[in-house]
Design a protein around this motif. Structure first.
Motif, PDB file in Angstrom:
ATOM      1  N   GLU A 221      41.863  42.841  32.248  1.00 13.86           N
ATOM      2  CA  GLU A 221      40.984  42.331  31.194  1.00 13.86           C
ATOM      3  C   GLU A 221      39.826  41.565  31.835  1.00 13.86           C
ATOM      4  O   GLU A 221      40.019  40.469  32.369  1.00 13.86           O
ATOM      5  N   PRO A 222      38.612  42.134  31.814  1.00 11.02           N
ATOM      6  CA  PRO A 222      37.461  41.411  32.364  1.00 11.02           C
ATOM      7  C   PRO A 222      37.282  40.051  31.697  1.00 11.02           C
ATOM      8  O   PRO A 222      37.434  39.905  30.485  1.00 11.02           O
ATOM      9  N   GLY A 223      36.980  39.054  32.517  1.00 17.29           N
ATOM     10  CA  GLY A 223      36.820  37.706  32.019  1.00 17.29           C
ATOM     11  C   GLY A 223      38.101  36.900  32.016  1.00 17.29           C
ATOM     12  O   GLY A 223      38.062  35.674  31.823  1.00 17.29           O
ATOM     13  N   ARG A 224      39.234  37.554  32.266  1.00 17.87           N
ATOM     14  CA  ARG A 224      40.525  36.863  32.264  1.00 17.87           C
ATOM     15  C   ARG A 224      41.239  36.944  33.600  1.00 17.87           C
ATOM     16  O   ARG A 224      41.827  35.957  34.055  1.00 17.87           O
ATOM     17  N   ASP A 225      41.164  38.102  34.253  1.00 19.95           N
ATOM     18  CA  ASP A 225      42.070  38.382  35.367  1.00 19.95           C
ATOM     19  C   ASP A 225      41.433  38.314  36.754  1.00 19.95           C
ATOM     20  O   ASP A 225      42.118  38.531  37.750  1.00 19.95           O
ATOM     21  N   GLU A 226      40.140  38.014  36.840  1.00 21.67           N
ATOM     22  CA  GLU A 226      39.449  38.110  38.121  1.00 21.67           C
ATOM     23  C   GLU A 226      40.049  37.205  39.195  1.00 21.67           C
ATOM     24  O   GLU A 226      40.352  37.653  40.312  1.00 21.67           O
ATOM     25  N   ASP A 227      40.205  35.930  38.897  1.00 22.22           N
ATOM     26  CA  ASP A 227      40.658  34.996  39.929  1.00 22.22           C
ATOM     27  C   ASP A 227      42.087  35.289  40.370  1.00 22.22           C
ATOM     28  O   ASP A 227      42.404  35.200  41.572  1.00 22.22           O
ATOM     29  N   ALA A 228      42.947  35.641  39.439  1.00 19.20           N
ATOM     30  CA  ALA A 228      44.327  35.966  39.811  1.00 19.20           C
ATOM     31  C   ALA A 228      44.362  37.203  40.691  1.00 19.20           C
ATOM     32  O   ALA A 228      45.125  37.272  41.669  1.00 19.20           O
ATOM     33  N   TRP A 229      43.514  38.191  40.363  1.00 21.36           N
ATOM     34  CA  TRP A 229      43.495  39.399  41.182  1.00 21.36           C
ATOM     35  C   TRP A 229      42.985  39.104  42.594  1.00 21.36           C
ATOM     36  O   TRP A 229      43.564  39.574  43.578  1.00 21.36           O
ATOM     37  N   VAL A 230      41.912  38.329  42.716  1.00 22.09           N
ATOM     38  CA  VAL A 230      41.383  38.009  44.047  1.00 22.09           C
ATOM     39  C   VAL A 230      42.457  37.319  44.892  1.00 22.09           C
ATOM     40  O   VAL A 230      42.615  37.626  46.086  1.00 22.09           O
ATOM     41  N   ALA A 231      43.222  36.418  44.298  1.00 22.88           N
ATOM     42  CA  ALA A 231      44.249  35.701  45.045  1.00 22.88           C
ATOM     43  C   ALA A 231      45.370  36.631  45.500  1.00 22.88           C
ATOM     44  O   ALA A 231      45.805  36.588  46.659  1.00 22.88           O
ATOM     45  N   VAL A 232      45.851  37.493  44.605  1.00 21.35           N
ATOM     46  CA  VAL A 232      46.935  38.406  44.976  1.00 21.35           C
ATOM     47  C   VAL A 232      46.445  39.446  45.978  1.00 21.35           C
ATOM     48  O   VAL A 232      47.139  39.785  46.940  1.00 21.35           O
ATOM     49  N   ASN A 233      45.242  39.944  45.775  1.00 21.44           N
ATOM     50  CA  ASN A 233      44.687  40.911  46.719  1.00 21.44           C
ATOM     51  C   ASN A 233      44.601  40.310  48.124  1.00 21.44           C
ATOM     52  O   ASN A 233      44.918  40.973  49.114  1.00 21.44           O
ATOM     53  N   ALA A 234      44.162  39.053  48.222  1.00 23.07           N
ATOM     54  CA  ALA A 234      44.055  38.406  49.534  1.00 23.07           C
ATOM     55  C   ALA A 234      45.420  38.278  50.191  1.00 23.07           C
ATOM     56  O   ALA A 234      45.547  38.474  51.415  1.00 23.07           O
ATOM     57  N   ARG A 235      46.450  37.961  49.430  1.00 24.64           N
ATOM     58  CA  ARG A 235      47.791  37.850  50.016  1.00 24.64           C
ATOM     59  C   ARG A 235      48.356  39.215  50.380  1.00 24.64           C
ATOM     60  O   ARG A 235      48.984  39.387  51.436  1.00 24.64           O
ATOM     61  N   ALA A 236      48.134  40.199  49.507  1.00 21.64           N
ATOM     62  CA  ALA A 236      48.690  41.527  49.755  1.00 21.64           C
ATOM     63  C   ALA A 236      48.052  42.185  50.974  1.00 21.64           C
ATOM     64  O   ALA A 236      48.697  42.961  51.681  1.00 21.64           O
ATOM     65  N   PHE A 237      46.772  41.897  51.215  1.00 24.51           N
ATOM     66  CA  PHE A 237      46.043  42.536  52.312  1.00 24.51           C
ATOM     67  C   PHE A 237      45.588  41.505  53.351  1.00 24.51           C
ATOM     68  O   PHE A 237      44.504  41.626  53.922  1.00 24.51           O
ATOM     69  N   ALA A 238      46.434  40.519  53.590  1.00 24.08           N
ATOM     70  CA  ALA A 238      46.055  39.429  54.502  1.00 24.08           C
ATOM     71  C   ALA A 238      45.697  39.941  55.886  1.00 24.08           C
ATOM     72  O   ALA A 238      44.870  39.340  56.581  1.00 24.08           O
ATOM     73  N   GLN A 239      46.301  41.043  56.328  1.00 29.66           N
ATOM     74  CA  GLN A 239      46.039  41.577  57.660  1.00 29.66           C
ATOM     75  C   GLN A 239      45.009  42.702  57.653  1.00 29.66           C
ATOM     76  O   GLN A 239      44.736  43.281  58.704  1.00 29.66           O
ATOM     77  N   HIS A 240      44.452  42.999  56.485  1.00 29.78           N
ATOM     78  CA  HIS A 240      43.495  44.105  56.398  1.00 29.78           C
ATOM     79  C   HIS A 240      42.084  43.566  56.588  1.00 29.78           C
ATOM     80  O   HIS A 240      41.665  42.652  55.872  1.00 29.78           O
ATOM     81  N   PRO A 241      41.304  44.110  57.535  1.00 33.50           N
ATOM     82  CA  PRO A 241      40.004  43.525  57.853  1.00 33.50           C
ATOM     83  C   PRO A 241      38.940  43.672  56.780  1.00 33.50           C
ATOM     84  O   PRO A 241      37.937  42.978  56.826  1.00 33.50           O
ATOM     85  N   GLU A 242      39.104  44.583  55.822  1.00 32.69           N
ATOM     86  CA  GLU A 242      38.121  44.726  54.747  1.00 32.69           C
ATOM     87  C   GLU A 242      38.690  44.309  53.396  1.00 32.69           C
ATOM     88  O   GLU A 242      38.185  43.395  52.749  1.00 32.69           O
ATOM     89  N   GLN A 243      39.752  44.961  52.961  1.00 33.14           N
ATOM     90  CA  GLN A 243      40.276  44.726  51.617  1.00 33.14           C
ATOM     91  C   GLN A 243      40.693  43.275  51.412  1.00 33.14           C
ATOM     92  O   GLN A 243      40.459  42.695  50.354  1.00 33.14           O
ATOM     93  N   GLY A 244      41.307  42.685  52.423  1.00 38.86           N
ATOM     94  CA  GLY A 244      41.813  41.325  52.269  1.00 38.86           C
ATOM     95  C   GLY A 244      40.746  40.267  52.164  1.00 38.86           C
ATOM     96  O   GLY A 244      41.028  39.130  51.780  1.00 38.86           O
ATOM     97  N   ARG A 245      39.500  40.611  52.483  1.00 33.32           N
ATOM     98  CA  ARG A 245      38.415  39.631  52.438  1.00 33.32           C
ATOM     99  C   ARG A 245      37.547  39.767  51.190  1.00 33.32           C
ATOM    100  O   ARG A 245      36.510  39.115  51.089  1.00 33.32           O
ATOM    101  N   LEU A 246      37.950  40.602  50.244  1.00 29.44           N
ATOM    102  CA  LEU A 246      37.147  40.754  49.029  1.00 29.44           C
ATOM    103  C   LEU A 246      37.112  39.449  48.234  1.00 29.44           C
ATOM    104  O   LEU A 246      38.129  38.786  48.040  1.00 29.44           O
ATOM    105  N   THR A 247      35.940  39.104  47.768  1.00 33.04           N
ATOM    106  CA  THR A 247      35.724  37.879  47.015  1.00 33.04           C
ATOM    107  C   THR A 247      35.508  38.177  45.535  1.00 33.04           C
ATOM    108  O   THR A 247      35.440  39.333  45.114  1.00 33.04           O
ATOM    109  N   ARG A 248      35.379  37.120  44.759  1.00 34.56           N
ATOM    110  CA  ARG A 248      35.052  37.295  43.335  1.00 34.56           C
ATOM    111  C   ARG A 248      33.726  38.043  43.196  1.00 34.56           C
ATOM    112  O   ARG A 248      33.586  38.920  42.330  1.00 34.56           O
TER     113      ARG A 248
END
Length: 308
Positions: free
Chosen positions: A173-200
């Motif tokens: 849901e745009p406007g609701r889920d962005e920050d939670a997704w960025v946080a989980v994505n960073a943890r899930a791809f902590a060792q990935h040089p591109e995906q894990g560094r995606l920002t809001r």
């Protein structure tokens, strides 16, 4: 990476967003190279950063005065100079004139100016000229990115990959889920040089793309907490993509990967696409197992060479 061997003048350097006309010239250059080589030379992030890059994105441009166009272009990601990466493209008519060599030297110089000592250079499609250039300079392969394909796509049996008890899946849901997704994505791809560094901001840039469809961006939750996600993309006629699949490390081992994969494929089948592709690291054995079990086979290969 182009196959070039002779010196060329130092490329012009621009930091941050390019002017619109220059960005359009780079896109035209990339289109011409893709038509010649059969594979796009620049991936999604560099294209987004043509006009959306910040102070840690360096553009290197070589002009061809005779043709009134660009002879070559490189983009260097210096967000972490110790892990600098670059993508390079040279106009087909300007090859073997030293343009690629000059761009690579300038990319390494840009990393050294920020305290780095190497640049990882993408070679999309594992084409013969890139392999020859890397061999001539003794550049080692440090990464392999696999493209895997499922062709033809058939809708999976939803019962074959059930969700864990207590877990539900809903659309982003745009406007609701962005920050939670960025946080989980960073943890899930902590060792990935591109995906894990995606920002809001990176997420917002993708939301602004014509292909973005929140209905195909699936979130797995338990008691309101985001555990993982499966993001699909349909940007080309007749082809869908598993754009990203991530699971929070705290939720791994619960078979969320297969469950989300099945639901992404079901969504893409409902969209009517006959073929699905995805990209994954060649040494990510757990991900490769999940995708092979879903019917995917390797269909193409991108290489990363280290320039130091």
């Amino acid at each position: 990476m182009p196959d070039l061997t002779t010196p060329d003048p130092t490329p012009r350097t621009v930091t941050g967003p390019l002017p619109a006309a220059t960005a359009a010239a780079v896109r035209d250059l990339a289109t011409a190279a893709a038509a010649h080589d059969g594979v796009p030379p620049l991936s999604e992030q560099p294209l987004l950063w043509l006009t959306g890059g910040g102070p840690d994105v360096v553009h290197l441009l070589v002009s061809d005065p005779g043709a009134g166009a660009l002879a070559g272009y490189a983009q260097v990601d210096l967000r972490d100079p110790a892990r600098a990466t670059a993508e390079v493209v040279v106009a087909p008519a300007a090859r073997r004139r030293g343009t690629g060599t000059a761009l690579l030297a300038a990319a390494l110089g840009a990393a050294r100016d920020r305290g780095g000592d190497a640049v990882d250079v993408w070679a999309h499609g594992d084409v013969a000229p890139a392999r020859a250039l890397a061999a001539a300079r003794g550049l080692p392969v440090v990464r392999e990115l696999w493209q895997m394909a499922l062709d033809p796509l058939t809708a999976p049996d939803p019962g074959a990959a059930p969700l864990p008890d207590g877990v539900t899946v809903r659309a982003f849901e745009p406007g609701r889920d962005e920050d939670a997704w960025v946080a989980v994505n960073a943890r899930a791809f902590a060792q990935h040089p591109e995906q894990g560094r995606l920002t809001r901001a990176d997420l917002e840039a993708r939301k602004a793309e014509p292909w973005f469809d929140p209905a195909g961006f699936l979130l797995a939750e338990e008691a309101g907490a985001l555990l993982g996600f499966g993001w699909t993309k349909v940007a080309e006629p007749g082809e869908g993509e598993i754009y990203a699949l991530g699971v929070d490390p705290a939720a791994q081992g619960r078979r969320l990967g297969p469950a989300l994969t099945a639901r992404m494929l079901a969504h893409l089948a409902a969209r009517g696409v006959p073929r699905v592709v995805l990209y994954t690291e060649g040494d990510n054995a757990p991900a490769v197992r999940v995708y092979r079990a879903a019917g995917f086979d390797r269909s193409a290969l991108d290489m990363v060479y280290r320039l130091s």
